[in-house]
Design a protein around this motif. Structure first.
Motif, PDB file in Angstrom:
ATOM      1  N   THR A  12     -31.348 -22.024 -34.391  1.00  0.00           N
ATOM      2  CA  THR A  12     -32.032 -21.018 -33.443  1.00  0.00           C
ATOM      3  C   THR A  12     -33.438 -21.464 -33.220  1.00  0.00           C
ATOM      4  O   THR A  12     -34.064 -20.873 -32.175  1.00  0.00           O
ATOM      5  CB  THR A  12     -31.956 -19.692 -34.379  1.00  0.00           C
ATOM      6  N   ASP A  43     -29.257 -10.052 -18.655  1.00  0.00           N
ATOM      7  CA  ASP A  43     -29.656 -10.836 -19.908  1.00  0.00           C
ATOM      8  C   ASP A  43     -30.482 -11.897 -19.567  1.00  0.00           C
ATOM      9  O   ASP A  43     -30.471 -12.736 -18.357  1.00  0.00           O
ATOM     10  CB  ASP A  43     -28.477 -11.327 -20.727  1.00  0.00           C
ATOM     11  N   GLN A  60     -22.091  -5.233 -28.118  1.00  0.00           N
ATOM     12  CA  GLN A  60     -23.471  -5.359 -27.994  1.00  0.00           C
ATOM     13  C   GLN A  60     -24.450  -4.275 -28.259  1.00  0.00           C
ATOM     14  O   GLN A  60     -25.205  -3.998 -29.337  1.00  0.00           O
ATOM     15  CB  GLN A  60     -23.877  -6.264 -26.863  1.00  0.00           C
ATOM     16  N   ASP A  75     -24.743 -16.846 -34.577  1.00  0.00           N
ATOM     17  CA  ASP A  75     -24.136 -17.906 -33.825  1.00  0.00           C
ATOM     18  C   ASP A  75     -23.536 -17.376 -32.414  1.00  0.00           C
ATOM     19  O   ASP A  75     -23.198 -18.141 -31.743  1.00  0.00           O
ATOM     20  CB  ASP A  75     -22.730 -18.004 -34.777  1.00  0.00           C
ATOM     21  N   THR A  76     -23.844 -15.984 -32.200  1.00  0.00           N
ATOM     22  CA  THR A  76     -23.691 -15.681 -30.483  1.00  0.00           C
ATOM     23  C   THR A  76     -24.571 -15.867 -29.694  1.00  0.00           C
ATOM     24  O   THR A  76     -25.341 -16.355 -29.904  1.00  0.00           O
ATOM     25  CB  THR A  76     -23.224 -13.937 -30.857  1.00  0.00           C
ATOM     26  N   ASP A  77     -24.139 -15.482 -28.277  1.00  0.00           N
ATOM     27  CA  ASP A  77     -25.226 -15.889 -27.319  1.00  0.00           C
ATOM     28  C   ASP A  77     -26.096 -14.678 -27.253  1.00  0.00           C
ATOM     29  O   ASP A  77     -26.973 -14.623 -26.433  1.00  0.00           O
ATOM     30  CB  ASP A  77     -24.216 -16.054 -25.960  1.00  0.00           C
ATOM     31  N   GLU A  78     -25.766 -13.440 -27.956  1.00  0.00           N
ATOM     32  CA  GLU A  78     -26.640 -12.482 -27.584  1.00  0.00           C
ATOM     33  C   GLU A  78     -27.988 -12.451 -28.335  1.00  0.00           C
ATOM     34  O   GLU A  78     -28.096 -12.231 -29.525  1.00  0.00           O
ATOM     35  CB  GLU A  78     -25.734 -11.078 -28.233  1.00  0.00           C
ATOM     36  N   VAL A  79     -28.854 -12.409 -27.432  1.00  0.00           N
ATOM     37  CA  VAL A  79     -30.060 -12.908 -27.973  1.00  0.00           C
ATOM     38  C   VAL A  79     -30.616 -11.455 -28.678  1.00  0.00           C
ATOM     39  O   VAL A  79     -31.318 -11.574 -29.934  1.00  0.00           O
ATOM     40  CB  VAL A  79     -31.149 -12.982 -27.015  1.00  0.00           C
ATOM     41  N   LYS A 103     -30.346 -15.287 -19.749  1.00  0.00           N
ATOM     42  CA  LYS A 103     -29.509 -16.488 -19.289  1.00  0.00           C
ATOM     43  C   LYS A 103     -29.557 -16.292 -17.933  1.00  0.00           C
ATOM     44  O   LYS A 103     -29.716 -17.292 -17.104  1.00  0.00           O
ATOM     45  CB  LYS A 103     -28.444 -16.769 -20.309  1.00  0.00           C
ATOM     46  N   SER A 104     -28.583 -15.227 -17.395  1.00  0.00           N
ATOM     47  CA  SER A 104     -28.252 -15.010 -15.980  1.00  0.00           C
ATOM     48  C   SER A 104     -29.502 -14.888 -15.422  1.00  0.00           C
ATOM     49  O   SER A 104     -29.493 -15.328 -14.152  1.00  0.00           O
ATOM     50  CB  SER A 104     -27.161 -13.935 -15.911  1.00  0.00           C
ATOM     51  N   LYS A 108     -29.247 -11.283 -32.115  1.00  0.00           N
ATOM     52  CA  LYS A 108     -29.779 -12.432 -32.666  1.00  0.00           C
ATOM     53  C   LYS A 108     -31.373 -12.006 -33.320  1.00  0.00           C
ATOM     54  O   LYS A 108     -31.482 -12.022 -34.522  1.00  0.00           O
ATOM     55  CB  LYS A 108     -30.188 -13.567 -32.126  1.00  0.00           C
ATOM     56  N   SER A 162     -34.003 -22.411 -29.548  1.00  0.00           N
ATOM     57  CA  SER A 162     -33.675 -21.362 -28.685  1.00  0.00           C
ATOM     58  C   SER A 162     -35.079 -21.482 -27.783  1.00  0.00           C
ATOM     59  O   SER A 162     -36.148 -21.642 -27.908  1.00  0.00           O
ATOM     60  CB  SER A 162     -33.619 -19.863 -29.227  1.00  0.00           C
TER      61      SER A 162
END
Lengths: 212, 1125
Positions: free
Chosen positions: B542, A191, B465, B503-507, A193-194, B510, B545
């Protein structure tokens, strides 16, 4: 490994790799040997990361969790199928993994998802890959029904020739329409970020790397 | 179907040409029902389908002949059906684009052929055939169907022997069934519009009472009814107010605001005019917006209330539940919803009822019962509806129970939703505000999409996901532009999930979520829901981002959501404006390659989306300020230099919105934006042209800007854009820009060069009003030039202009009158105007309710009267016209007064008319206006007075009505025009001795003396004339005085102190000392003498060597007693 050899290795690998520059290749080689550890260098012995070590890296560095996908990623890296990832496989694998173009990534992902390597992603393979993707609801009679349905939905979306399985061209077309489907059956790429963290860590200032 | 179409369908307001159906959910539903009916007709009633219509249904179709296949003879541009009637005429005949269809069979087939466009075709058909039933069955059947007794029909059927008649009857019956069905259908929509009833209001108030009192924790300080008496129907409003739907009046004292006097009515809650002083009466006038219920109202008005309210929320809902069972006697509940339902249904019967009700109230007066009204209505209502409908409404009260229990938070959310609807957008949206619960019950046949979407949302909720991404992608494949899908997503709780995903981190999630939100937020209701669910703060976050594609999507979604006020406000509150402005800063490397990666987008794209969102946000004033403060203008100016049309449109759109603010116009000038606007006017993109023209229109109020437009060659382009008249919005913008630009004379000359005047004249006919307003405005400005006036006349521009005088649009009338007035300056044009009866039309516009129109018409009348040959005769020919003008002097609008004074000036030039207006009391009315500070009014008033002096004893009358003293003060004004007019008026007035004294006493002489030295000939003469009149009077007085006074000279030391101040300051010398209390001063240069008396004012006289005018009309030499003391 002596300096000269390392220099030579770096040069050849840089030549064959289009996404990394020489410095980056050098960093990755250093990292590789760092990870492989103090295996004494012997002629004829393959040095490399075995399945477990590699999966460990995927898990720790790139946050992957799915065992099956990680296995498949390992297979994807291990081009010569000898059970371990050697330096050149490491560099070329990471080149796609981190910086690949959409085409390269599609090819890579399709290989990951094509579990039996027959050139198609079949319904069974999909089911296999998606089976843990839904929260099991105890109330449901058939716990697999949701998964089956999900497979059908995916097929409907991606199977353009309606043959009940995904060929690479099906997959390619679907991804080109909607890039989100690149990792349709599970995360097999880092992903963002990593990925950024990894690159930042590995391609640090050259001076700091000199003493490794 | 006739009844439903005329009563329920929402037709657009009458504009030019044919009326069209508005695109509202209700209309869409009606059309769909009709389509379903027609499509299935051929299968269900094959025999009837062959029946040939009395008259064909005709309309314009978009369908191509090639779409027709077997069963049709297809030509190049024509299609005939193979099916023919007895005479061999084809039953379907298409000659592009006109189509005629003569039976149901063909109609059904046609709809099947039309496939995707059938909704459009059905709409076109219904629009073109406003009374389809009459066409199908003939006129007599139509009328018969109107009286709803089916007995009649049945009789006819049994009588009817031949089979054709029978079929006809059957069709008639089917159509009336459809009609009924449609009415029911629309009723479902409409019945939801009404929100409040006495019981719910009472509950609200009771509940609030429980939480009111002193102290910080309570929600309100106090809340009480204005009246203790409660009518049996639960209302507390007096009966004559109840017929307006008002329920009760409440006095509320929140902690942080003044006491509010509130009206609760069936439509909602609003602020009224408060208690009036006399006997505690209430001023019922609505003073604020209508809110859905009391709690929402108070939340809006008092911050403290909403704060404490949220604290109490939990307790409230508990309370509610406990209170529920004991709430109210059941029969009240029964009545209220029925009333509710009926209000929507047959609006006409309802109105009738209300009137009757009002009357009987008057006679009865005792204790009115609204439930009586309800029962009467209920009966009618019954006859109108079929059973299921009734049942539905009977069940309503039961259902209202659980919905109250839903908990305060949800209720409040629902209600705010409603307000927004009332406040900001068309009423047509409110009917969709159904709860999912209702929806499921209402249409048992939910579309399959609904279930599929429900399933997908389930996967969204319960998937990881990977599953989420798949579900999102699949959801994206639905037709998200379709309302069914949009609402389905909301109804199954999909919105919450989608917003949570942000609100999650999963791009990837989103991105997928935003892609869907972006699409469905085109729907106004979804927008509200998104805001209510707190979607905006997440989206604003967002924007930070690191992934550009996310930024883009978030900005685009914000652009869609921020279409209403509350949303725009929220964007600002969460700091969105600054972030959006930051997006505009698209870096230097605009040439970077397009990235194929999932997460990246081009900088230009990011900036475009940012501009798009700002465009939406810039519709409210505070946001405009925020954009400016965040440094948006230089960035917009920079983006304006790019050449991407996609980018330019939102950028120019934003600028155009913002240009309504003075600050922006200054900044736009400073940033040299005009140049680029003009450049983009040359683009090929019509939308871009439109916005550029619009921005120029906004900015060109400023002279410098107008010059800039000219310098950059914008005028030519504007003139050339006039040639394309198809795109009305753009035409309106372009003509608007031309209007504003033509305020500068130089620009007018240019426009003439570019032959724009001729084109503008050509646009005077067959254009929508917004275009006409601008065209006429432009012509009005252009006609200030002589040459253009001639040009307009030669192009035949005057008749259409005069024709426009009969319109109703206020802005248009103001401009038209101005233009006609400008044309009337030229005598030849005036002849045409007169011939077309233009003066009468202008005159009748004096009766227009809008003051601006009145004023503008009165101004236009001035040149008309001046330039008509027999003006006096013409003016007299308008029956009641003079009285009308005189009465306008009672207006309180300064502009109207000034213009009417100007008109009176012109009217008074004719002696006979002057006599008439004198009789109508023009003198006291003018006198009353004299105490004004407005220079424009002063000038025209003075002119009017000076002209009105010419009749009878008007001069004296002005003095009696005390108009003279204030007039003298006008001389102190800064405006030379006022001086001239005033001096003339004073000159006229000074012919009367009493006025002379007043003028003198008010110190006019010194001021007039200064004006004698003016360069303005007229002013000079008038001032001198006035002084001369005063002097004559003084001389006459002197003669009398000398005889009286004792010869006791003053000592030189006392002399000086007695003199007026100005004598000491200037070069006046005391030359002659007269006897007694009379002094004579002499000015060495002006040959002027001043006489001063003890205890009296100064009388002055002048002997101007130049003053050769005859002064034969000397004043009546009456020695005024005041002077003699």
């Amino acid at each position: 490994m002596n300096r000269k050899k390392l220099q030579k290795l770096t040069d050849t690998l840089t030549k064959n790799c289009k996404h990394f520059n020489k410095f980056e290749v050098q960093c990755l080689i250093n990292l590789f040997y760092n990870l492989v550890g103090d295996v004494t260098e012997r002629q004829g012995m393959v040095t490399g990361l075995d399945r477990n070590a590699f999966r460990n890296i995927l898990h720790m560095t790139f946050g992957m969790t799915d065992d099956m996908i990680m296995d498949r990623v390992f297979r994807g890296f291990d081009k010569d199928n000898d059970g371990c990832v050697n330096v050149s496989e490491w560099i070329s694998g990471l080149s796609v993994f981190l910086r690949g173009t959409l085409e390269e990534k599609m090819k890579y992902c399709f290989e990951v998802f094509d579990l039996n390597g027959d050139g198609f992603i079949s319904k069974e393979e999909m089911f296999h890959m998606l089976k843990n993707s839904l929260l099991k609801q105890p109330s449901e009679e058939d716990p697999d029904e949701g998964i089956k349905d999900l497979v059908e939905i995916t097929l409907k979306k991606m199977d353009h020739d309606h043959d009940g399985k995904l060929s690479f061209s099906d997959y390619e077309q679907a991804v080109r329409e909607e890039t989100l489907l690149l990792e349709a059956f599970g995360p097999c790429l880092p992903d963002p970020k990593s990925e950024m963290e990894f690159e930042a860590q590995v391609f640090k200032d050259p001076n700091e790397f000199n003493d490794i | 179907m006739g009844v439903a179409l005329t009563r329920s369908a929402q037709w657009t307001a009458a504009g030019y040409g044919t009326r069209t159906l508005e695109i509202t959910p209700l209309n869409e539903a009606i059309l769909k029902e009709i389509m379903m009916f027609v499509e299935s007709f051929i299968y269900k009633y094959p025999q009837e389908a062959r029946y040939v219509f009395v008259e064909p249904l005709e309309w314009k179709t978009d369908l191509d002949p090639s779409a027709f296949e077997s069963g049709y003879i297809v030509g190049e541009t024509t299609v005939k059906s193979e099916e023919v009637d007895e005479n061999g005429q084809p039953l379907l005949f298409l000659s592009v684009p006109h189509i005629k269809i003569r039976n149901f069979g063909q109609l059904s087939r046609f709809l099947l052929i039309a496939k995707d466009t059938k909704l459009k075709e059905a709409q076109a058909c219904v629009e073109a055939n406003r009374d389809p039933v009459a066409k199908i069955l003939g006129l007599d059947y139509n009328t018969m169907k109107e009286d709803t007794s089916t007995v009649n029909i049945l009789e006819e059927v049994t009588k009817g022997e031949d089979s054709e008649n029978e079929i006809k009857m059957k069709i008639a019956r089917l159509l009336s069934q459809l009609d009924l069905h449609l009415l029911n259908h629309s009723l479902k929509h409409i019945s939801l519009e009404i929100s409040l009833n006495p019981t719910s209001v009472k509950n609200d108030i009771e509940m609030l009472k429980n939480f009111s009192g002193k102290g910080e924790q309570t929600v309100l300080e106090s809340i009480s009814y204005t009246s203790d008496y409660e009518f049996s129907n639960g209302c507390r409003a007096p009966p004559w107010r109840q017929i307006h739907g008002e329920i009760c009046y409440v006095l509320v004292k929140p902690h942080d605001v003044e006491t509010l006097c509130i009206t609760c009515s069936a439509e909602g809650v609003f602020l009224n005019g408060g208690k009036t002083d006399n006997e505690g009466e209430i001023n019922y006038e609505r003073k604020g917006e209508i809110y859905k219920d009391l709690v929402t109202f108070l939340k809006e008005k008092s911050a403290k209330f909403s704060e404490n309210m949220s604290k109490q929320e939990k307790r409230f809902s508990n309370k509610k539940e406990k209170k529920e069972p004991t709430n109210e006697p059941p029969e009240k509940e029964e009545a209220a919803p029925v009333q509710k339902a009926i209000t929507g249904s047959g609006k006409r019967t309802l109105e009738k009822n209300q009137i009757n009700f009002g009357k009987s109230q008057m006679t009865k007066r005792l204790e009115p019962s609204l439930s009586w009204k309800a029962t009467v209505r209920f009966k009618e209502y019954r006859s109108l509806l079929r059973d299921p409908q009734e049942e539905k409404h009977r069940r309503r009260p039961e259902r209202s129970g659980p919905s109250v229990k839903l908990g305060r938070a949800q209720l409040v959310r629902k209600s705010t939703e409603k307000i927004e609807e009332i406040v900001s957008e068309s009423s047509s949206e409110s009917e969709e505000d159904e709860e999912p619960l209702d929806r499921q019950e209402a249409n048992a046949d939910l579309p399959s999409e609904y279930w599929q979407i429900q399933k997908l949302v389930k996967y969204l909720k319960g998937g990881n996901q990977t599953a989420t991404v798949i579900a999102l992608c699949s959801m994206k494949d639905f037709n998200l532009a379709q309302e069914t899908c949009q609402l389905a997503i909301r109804d199954v709780g999909g919105l919450e999930v989608l917003i949570n995903l942000l609100d999650t981190d999963e791009v990837k999630c989103k991105i997928g979520s935003l892609k869907i939100l972006k699409e469905i937020s085109h729907n106004p209701q979804i927008r509200r829901n998104i805001v209510d669910l707190g979607g905006l703060p997440v989206m604003v976050n967002t924007l930070d981002s690191p992934h550009k594609s996310l930024k883009c999507l978030a900005a685009e979604t914000i652009a869609n959501v921020a279409k209403f006020r509350r949303a725009r406000q929220a964007v600002r509150r969460y700091g969105g404006i600054t972030k959006l402005v930051a997006l505009l800063d698209c870096g230097k490397s605009s040439a970077e390659p397009a990235q194929s990666s999932l997460y990246d987008a081009r900088d230009v794209e990011v900036a475009r989306c940012g501009a798009l969102a700002l465009w939406s946000c810039s519709k409210s004033y505070t946001n405009k300020e925020a954009i400016r403060k965040a440094g948006g203008i230089p960035l917009l100016a920079r983006l304006l230099k790019t050449s991407h049309e996609n980018m330019l449109i939102p950028v120019v759109g934003t600028l155009q919105e913002c240009a309504s603010e003075e600050n922006y116009r200054a900044a736009i000038k400073a940033e040299r934006i005009i140049e680029n606007l003009v450049k983009n006017l040359n683009s090929e993109n019509e939308q871009l042209q439109e916005h550029c023209a619009m921005a120029i229109y906004q900015c060109a109020e400023d002279k410098e800007t107008r010059d800039l437009v000219r310098l950059h060659g914008g005028l030519k382009r504007l003139a050339s854009l006039l040639d394309n008249t198809d795109n009305k919005e753009r035409l309106a913008a372009v003509t608007g820009a031309i209007w504003k630009c033509s305020i500068s004379k130089e620009n007018v000359t240019k426009f003439r060069e570019y032959k724009a005047i001729e084109t503008l004249v050509g646009l005077l006919t067959d254009q929508p009003e917004e275009v006409l307003v601008n065209v006429v405005g432009a012509l009005g400005e252009c006609c200030q030039d002589y040459e253009n006036r001639v040009l307009v006349r030669k192009c035949g521009g005057i008749p259409p202009l005069v024709n426009l005088l009969v319109g109703v649009n206020q802005a248009l009338l103001v401009n038209v009158t101005k233009a006609v007035g400008a044309c009337a300056v030229e005598p030849e044009s005036m002849m045409i105007i007169d011939r077309l009866d233009g003066v009468r039309l202008l005159w009748s516009l004096l009766k227009n309710p809008h003051p601006e129109v009145k004023a503008s018409a009165a101004w236009a009348l001035c040149p008309c009267i001046q330039n008509t040959k027999d003006a006096g005769e013409m003016v007299r020919s308008f029956v009641g016209g003079l009285e009308l003008v005189v009465n306008l002097l009672k207006s309180d609008n300064k502009e109207v007064l000034a213009s009417v004074c100007a008109a009176i000036t012109n009217i008074a030039k004719d002696q006979e008319n002057l006599a008439v207006i004198t009789d109508r009391g023009v003198v006291p009315l003018l006198s009353k206006l004299a105490n004004t500070n407005n220079d424009k009014l002063r000038r025209h008033l003075a002119e009017a007075i000076s002209h009105c002096c010419m009749w009878g004893r008007n001069r004296v009358a002005f003095g009696e009505y005390k108009a003279v003293a204030p007039l003298v003060h006008y001389l102190k004004s800064d405006d030379p025009n006022v001086h001239r007019a005033t001096a003339q008026a004073l000159y006229q007035l000074s012919e009367d001795a009493d006025n002379c004294v007043t003028i003198h006493e008010n110190g006019a002489v010194k001021l007039l003396l200064d004006m004698v030295g003016s360069t303005d000939q007229d002013l000079q003469e008038a001032a001198a004339g006035c002084i001369s009149n005063i002097r004559r009077l003084a001389l006459a007085t002197e003669k009398v005085a000398i005889r009286r006074v004792s010869y006791s000279p003053l000592s030189p030391s006392t002399k000086k102190s007695k003199l007026p101040k100005y004598c000491l300051m200037s070069s006046w010398t005391l030359t002659t000392l007269h006897v007694g209390n009379l002094l004579c001063l002499e000015h060495p240069h002006m040959n002027l003498k001043i006489y001063r008396q003890r205890g009296a004012g100064v009388a002055q006289s002048v002997k101007r060597p130049t003053s050769a005018r005859s002064q034969s009309r000397g004043p009546g030499v009456r020695a005024p007693r005041q002077v003699l003391g």
